[in-house]
Design a protein around this motif. Structure first.
Motif, PDB file in Angstrom:
ATOM      1  N   ILE A  64     -47.349  42.217  33.763  1.00  0.00           N
ATOM      2  CA  ILE A  64     -47.225  40.829  34.194  1.00  0.00           C
ATOM      3  C   ILE A  64     -47.117  39.976  32.944  1.00  0.00           C
ATOM      4  CG2 ILE A  64     -48.288  38.914  35.423  1.00  0.00           C
ATOM      5  CD1 ILE A  64     -47.427  41.168  37.232  1.00  0.00           C
ATOM      6  N   LEU A  65     -46.042  39.226  32.858  1.00  0.00           N
ATOM      7  CA  LEU A  65     -45.784  38.383  31.692  1.00  0.00           C
ATOM      8  C   LEU A  65     -46.058  36.925  32.038  1.00  0.00           C
ATOM      9  CD1 LEU A  65     -44.573  38.341  28.760  1.00  0.00           C
ATOM     10  CD2 LEU A  65     -42.390  37.809  29.856  1.00  0.00           C
ATOM     11  N   GLY A  66     -46.891  36.271  31.241  1.00  0.00           N
ATOM     12  CA  GLY A  66     -47.202  34.874  31.505  1.00  0.00           C
ATOM     13  C   GLY A  66     -47.866  34.659  32.842  1.00  0.00           C
ATOM     14  N   PHE A  67     -48.595  35.674  33.322  1.00  0.00           N
ATOM     15  CA  PHE A  67     -49.382  35.638  34.551  1.00  0.00           C
ATOM     16  C   PHE A  67     -48.545  35.728  35.827  1.00  0.00           C
ATOM     17  CE2 PHE A  67     -51.849  33.267  31.376  1.00  0.00           C
ATOM     18  CZ  PHE A  67     -52.980  34.062  31.322  1.00  0.00           C
ATOM     19  N   VAL A  68     -47.215  35.711  35.747  1.00  0.00           N
ATOM     20  CA  VAL A  68     -46.401  35.761  36.966  1.00  0.00           C
ATOM     21  C   VAL A  68     -45.206  36.714  36.880  1.00  0.00           C
ATOM     22  CG1 VAL A  68     -47.018  33.500  37.917  1.00  0.00           C
ATOM     23  CG2 VAL A  68     -45.204  33.662  36.215  1.00  0.00           C
ATOM     24  N   SER A  69     -44.466  36.713  35.788  1.00  0.00           N
ATOM     25  CA  SER A  69     -43.187  37.428  35.721  1.00  0.00           C
ATOM     26  C   SER A  69     -43.384  38.938  35.593  1.00  0.00           C
ATOM     27  CB  SER A  69     -42.357  36.930  34.538  1.00  0.00           C
ATOM     28  OG  SER A  69     -42.016  35.571  34.699  1.00  0.00           O
ATOM     29  N   THR A  70     -42.544  39.682  36.296  1.00  0.00           N
ATOM     30  CA  THR A  70     -42.558  41.138  36.234  1.00  0.00           C
ATOM     31  C   THR A  70     -41.649  41.626  35.118  1.00  0.00           C
ATOM     32  OG1 THR A  70     -43.019  41.391  38.597  1.00  0.00           O
ATOM     33  CG2 THR A  70     -41.980  43.246  37.490  1.00  0.00           C
ATOM     34  N   ILE A  71     -42.170  42.553  34.309  1.00  0.00           N
ATOM     35  CA  ILE A  71     -41.378  43.159  33.247  1.00  0.00           C
ATOM     36  C   ILE A  71     -41.795  44.627  33.135  1.00  0.00           C
ATOM     37  CG2 ILE A  71     -43.004  42.528  31.422  1.00  0.00           C
ATOM     38  CD1 ILE A  71     -40.516  42.030  29.611  1.00  0.00           C
TER      39      ILE A  71
END
Length: 321
Positions: A64-71
């Motif tokens: 989780i990138l930046g608490f929201v984005s999936t990577i």
């Protein structure tokens, strides 16, 4: 060699917020990958939350990138090199934020599914260059697949079954005789103990956990057994061997390390680990690389190992330290 590689992959990624590149080795552990994505003035917070390996060469990790984005990060050479093949770059606005990842099932080089909130899931038949986003009409939390065709996605209230690799989904109605005073009950996790045998970990109105089982793809169900509060995850290594784990609360800042084991496909369960060891925050999940060798991991890098199929567990402090 296979045991060692699988365990290393499971631990290094699952427990770490990897924001710095390091080649240092300590107590036999070393960082195998790092991920730094810059924001406007500083790197985004990056938390790796899932990893799965299908063999000693092919693994996929999700963060989780930046608490929201999936990577994600993918390796096909045993962890020597990693690349990103999925990054949800959707820009947040008043109507939409990138769906937050919850769970992953990676069954073969031709099949991987990653479930998110808001009903979204990512599906790939080639994890290097083919990711497609789909949506169901309810939040998705956990997922479990028996093979590349048969699997389940679920929220706390709904369960959907596919038998054709996610091309079609059908909702399962869970009808059991249960006291009205303890309803509604919620679904916490799901596993397969055979091609048509579904095991559900549930929570009733008072928070008590219990397991129900279906031997016919969810047409009929039976209650198996109750469990203490705060057991959260269920895991099956094969059709017979499975585990339930969690961290029942003793007081505000103390939780037990608790693991239950089944050897008959979820028909009966017994406790194989029930203790309090610092850091006192319980077990997150269990994973095995063969029928004898497995790990149980908890918050703050706690690691247990077993070499006898989960009958006894030994605390490994090399990773903790």
């Amino acid at each position: 060699m296979k045991k060692r590689i699988v365990i290393i992959f499971l631990l290094i990624i699952c427990f770490s917020n990897l924001t710095l590149i390091s080649n240092d080795s300590k107590n036999g552990w070393s960082t195998v990958d790092s991920l730094v994505v810059m924001g406007k003035s500083a790197p985004y917070n990056t938390s790796f939350i899932r990893i799965q390996c299908i063999d000693t060469s092919n693994c996929i990790a999700f963060a989780i990138l930046g608490f929201v984005s999936t990577i994600n990060r993918v390796t096909s050479d045993g962890g020597n090199t990693w690349i990103t093949t999925l990054f949800d770059r959707t820009i947040s606005d008043l109507n939409y934020s990138p769906p937050k990842l919850f769970d992953v099932e990676y069954k073969s080089v031709d099949f991987c599914i990653a479930t998110c909130d808001s009903g979204y899931y990512w599906l790939s038949n080639n994890i290097f260059n083919d990711w497609r986003k789909y949506k169901l009409d309810f939040d998705l939390y956990y997922t479990s697949f028996y093979d590349t065709q048969i699997g389940i996605t679920m929220s706390e209230e709904k369960i959907c079954l596919t038998k054709d690799a996610c091309q079609n989904w059908e909702q399962i109605n869970v009808n059991i005789e249960y006291p009205d005073s303890l309803q509604p009950f919620k679904f916490l996790d799901v596993g397969f103990a055979g091609i048509n045998n579904i095991i559900l970990l549930c929570r009733n109105k008072l928070g008590v956990r219990f397991v129900i089982k279906s031997n016919d793809y969810g047409e009929t169900w039976k209650i198996i057994q109750s469990f203490p509060l705060n057991v959260e995850r269920i895991y099956f290594f094969n059709d017979s061997l499975g585990f339930i784990s969690g961290g029942p609360k003793v007081n505000t800042n103390v939780r037990k390390d608790l693991i239950y084991k089944t050897t008959d496909g979820g028909e009966t369960w017994r406790a194989v680990l029930d203790t309090i060891v610092s850091p006192k925050w319980g077990i997150i999940n269990v994973r095995f690389c063969d029928e004898l060798n497995g790990i149980a991991f908890g918050n703050y890098n706690k690691l247990w190992r077993t070499s006898d199929g989960g009958e006894t567990w030994n605390l490994d402090t090399t990773f903790l330290n």
